[in-house]
Design a protein around this motif. Structure first.
Motif, PDB file in Angstrom:
ATOM      1  N   ASP A   1      -6.853   4.545   1.680  1.00 17.35           N
ATOM      2  CA  ASP A   1      -7.938   3.575   1.649  1.00 17.35           C
ATOM      3  C   ASP A   1      -8.355   3.391   0.203  1.00 17.35           C
ATOM      4  N   GLU A   2      -9.523   2.785  -0.006  1.00 17.59           N
ATOM      5  CA  GLU A   2      -9.945   2.513  -1.369  1.00 17.59           C
ATOM      6  C   GLU A   2     -10.244   3.772  -2.155  1.00 17.59           C
ATOM      7  N   ARG A   3     -10.440   4.885  -1.479  1.00 21.51           N
ATOM      8  CA  ARG A   3     -10.793   6.133  -2.158  1.00 21.51           C
ATOM      9  C   ARG A   3      -9.636   7.119  -2.206  1.00 21.51           C
TER      10      ARG A   3
ATOM     11  N   ASN B   1       0.807  -1.225   0.000  1.00 20.69           N
ATOM     12  CA  ASN B   1       0.000   0.000   0.000  1.00 20.69           C
ATOM     13  C   ASN B   1       0.838   1.271   0.000  1.00 20.69           C
TER      14      ASN B   1
ATOM     15  N   ARG C   1     -14.620   4.580  -5.830  1.00 23.40           N
ATOM     16  CA  ARG C   1     -14.624   3.347  -6.602  1.00 23.40           C
ATOM     17  C   ARG C   1     -16.027   2.944  -7.030  1.00 23.40           C
ATOM     18  N   THR C   2     -17.043   3.468  -6.346  1.00 23.38           N
ATOM     19  CA  THR C   2     -18.404   3.003  -6.613  1.00 23.38           C
ATOM     20  C   THR C   2     -18.998   3.635  -7.868  1.00 23.38           C
TER      21      THR C   2
ATOM     22  N   ARG D   1      -1.358   4.546  -0.294  1.00 23.55           N
ATOM     23  CA  ARG D   1      -2.789   4.374  -0.524  1.00 23.55           C
ATOM     24  C   ARG D   1      -3.451   4.361   0.845  1.00 23.55           C
TER      25      ARG D   1
ATOM     26  N   GLU E   1      -5.463   5.786  -6.041  1.00 21.00           N
ATOM     27  CA  GLU E   1      -4.944   4.612  -5.345  1.00 21.00           C
ATOM     28  C   GLU E   1      -4.584   3.477  -6.279  1.00 21.00           C
ATOM     29  N   LYS E   2      -5.134   3.427  -7.504  1.00 18.55           N
ATOM     30  CA  LYS E   2      -4.834   2.330  -8.411  1.00 18.55           C
ATOM     31  C   LYS E   2      -3.416   2.434  -8.981  1.00 18.55           C
TER      32      LYS E   2
END
Length: 567
Positions: free
Chosen positions: A346-348, A317, A382-383, A344, A532-533
């Motif tokens: 978190d996922e966002r 991460n 991500r959503t 990173r 984050e990707k």
């Protein structure tokens, strides 16, 4: 130094030092290469600092995109820009120029192919423009490849416009000497209307052993410059000879003779070095480099440079990088340190922290100090991916410089992207800068605000076009400059796209718009999404094979990311 991050992406760095007090210079460069299937994209950036402090330093960037459509068709797009102080004869672009080129090669049959080349070049100081369109044909005759064609050239400047036509001929063939394979080539270009305007070049290379090769090139130019066109009066000769060896995996040594200037006033030097990347353990690597330059003739002198880089990607991460470097010559000592931390959250959310320190201690004069501290923060849901955000803060400090004196600048900016519809996106940027300088006991303060935006329409899942504009305000909005233009972009892979555009109006602001997207004229861009990707390919888990989506717009220039992340 070059390092392979994964199967599609490589990064590299280089450094050259010449210690001569009058003509010496230091060149630091970074590069990145993306290659997958029939597409290859390379980008590089370099900075030059002269030993003579009265000379202006400069930076340069280069971009190349190559696409193989099928077995018979290939297209290459190139872009280069060098500042006025970047007078590197081997850099591929003249100082103070901005150039773009597109070439297409089409094979007609097994022996004949046709090449179409369009070029555009602009002088940054005088705004002189050069343009050309050429058509040449290559014909294979046994081992020989013969070349012939014509070129039309137009040149515009403040005093006059010039239009001319040239004829081009050339030949190339492979060679085999004592079972060593290589090739030789020659090319000649002549202006139809003026016999004094011409160019001739000779080149060769040969593979000595499996991992050892030699190379050489000589060129004489009489009034040939700029866009590959013919201009007023210029004559120069260049020659380079070298040998390169891959001594072991991830390690190479090199030795090169360099000759610059006209034959009657040449400078010659020999450069030798070793560079490599070594993995201490999985995810942790060291990248040392040493180069020695020996002056042989003319205005050259001895110099030495050493550097050590550390990269830690053991945490899936985060990514940590550091580099220390030192240079010594007869006129000064130089020290540099740089640290980067990318995470990173978190996922966002993703974040970046970086600090770069440079110290130059001349044998005579004032010690120069500069430091740049950066913090970046990015959000990409991500959503739904409807609203993407990028925030950046920078603090720039410099002391001991003669141009502006001692300065302190604070820069704050944000990029916002909103997907208004499935194929329509609105992108905007707001940035501000405040700078305080002191020179000779006189203090000054300046402020600037930049607002720009673009409306992007996705024509297909890979192609999009955009309409963009901006305003730069200074003196508490008392003075304003505007930009306006059109652009077209191509999605190479998910999160990575290339583009070209033209601004009918424009302005320049090096801190708030370092990539020059608001400058008047043609621009070429290579962009990569900052979220984050980005960290998936760090651990060889890149999802770059995924099908492209219509989410390619919250982009930061990959040239900036190369400067910030890939050193």
């Amino acid at each position: 130094i070059k390092h392979k991050l994964n199967d599609t992406l490589r990064v590299g760095a280089s450094y050259l030092m010449d210690e001569h007090a009058a003509t010496g210079k230091n060149i630091a460069g970074i590069s990145a290469e993306y290659k997958k299937d029939d597409l290859r994209v390379t980008a590089s950036a370099a900075a030059m600092k002269h030993q003579d402090t009265t000379k202006k330093n400069g930076e340069a960037v280069r971009l190349a995109i190559e696409k193989k459509w099928n077995q018979d068709a290939n297209t290459i797009l190139r872009y280069g820009r060098a500042g006025i102080g970047y007078d590197n004869a081997s850099g591929g672009i003249s100082a103070g120029r901005e150039e773009a080129a597109i070439t297409h090669k089409q094979r007609i049959n097994d022996t004949i192919s046709v090449n179409i080349e369009g070029l555009h070049s602009k002088d940054q100081s005088s705004n002189a423009i050069q343009q050309s369109l050429g058509v040449t044909s290559d014909i294979r005759q046994g081992e020989w490849t013969l070349k012939g064609g014509v070129r039309h050239i137009e040149q515009q400047n403040s005093a006059d416009n010039d239009s001319l036509n040239t004829v081009i001929v050339g030949a190339k063939r492979p060679i085999d000497i004592m079972e060593r394979k290589g090739n030789i080539s020659v090319e000649y270009e002549q202006d139809i209307g003026n016999i004094d305007r011409k160019r001739i070049a000779l080149g060769s290379d040969m593979q000595l052993y499996d991992k050892i090769s030699i190379y050489g090139r000589a060129e004489r130019i009489n009034s040939l410059s700029g866009v590959s066109g013919l201009s007023s009066s210029e004559e120069r000769d260049t020659l380079s000879l070298g040998i390169k060896s891959e001594v072991m995996e991830n390690t190479s040594v090199y030795s090169e003779y360099r000759l610059r200037g006209a034959i009657d006033s040449r400078d010659m030097e020999a450069a030798s070095g070793i560079r490599g990347t070594y993995e201490v353990e999985k995810g942790l690597s060291l990248s040392p480099r040493i180069e020695l330059v020996n002056g042989l003739k003319g205005n050259t002198s001895d110099s030495v440079a050493v550097s050590l880089g550390v990269k830690d990607i053991r945490d899936t991460n985060s990514r940590k990088l550091a580099r220390l470097e030192a240079r010594h010559d007869d006129t000064r000592d130089y020290y540099g340190a740089e640290g980067t931390y990318v995470s990173r959250i978190d996922e966002r959310w993703g974040a970046l922290v970086k600090d770069t320190l440079r110290i130059t201690d001349p044998s005579t004069g004032t010690t120069q100090y500069s430091n740049v501290f950066s913090v970046g923060l990015a959000s990409r849901p991500r959503t739904d991916n409807k609203h993407n955000m990028l925030f950046l803060y920078q603090n720039k400090e410099k002391r001991g410089f003669d141009d502006d004196g001692d300065c302190s600048a604070h820069i704050l900016s944000t990029h916002q992207n909103y997907e208004a519809d499935k194929d329509k996106t609105i992108s905007g940027r707001v940035a501000g800068k405040t700078e305080k300088c002191e020179k000779g006991g006189i203090r000054s303060t300046s402020e600037a605000i930049l607002l720009d935006g673009r409306y992007i329409w996705d024509v297909t899942n890979r192609w999009d076009v955009d309409l963009h504009g901006g305003v730069l305000a200074t003196d508490s909005f008392g003075e304003k400059q505007y930009s306006m233009g059109l652009g077209a972009n191509y999605l190479v892979r998910k999160n990575l796209r290339v583009g070209v555009g033209y601004n009918v109006k424009g302005f320049a602001e090096n801190d708030l718009d370092s990539e020059g997207y608001n400058k008047q004229g043609v621009y070429v861009g290579l962009q990569y999404k900052f979220d984050e990707k980005d960290f998936a390919w760090i651990t060889d888990k890149d999802d770059g094979n995924a099908e492209p989506q219509n989410d390619d717009n919250n982009n930061e220039s990959i040239l900036s990311k190369v400067k910030n992340w890939f050193k």
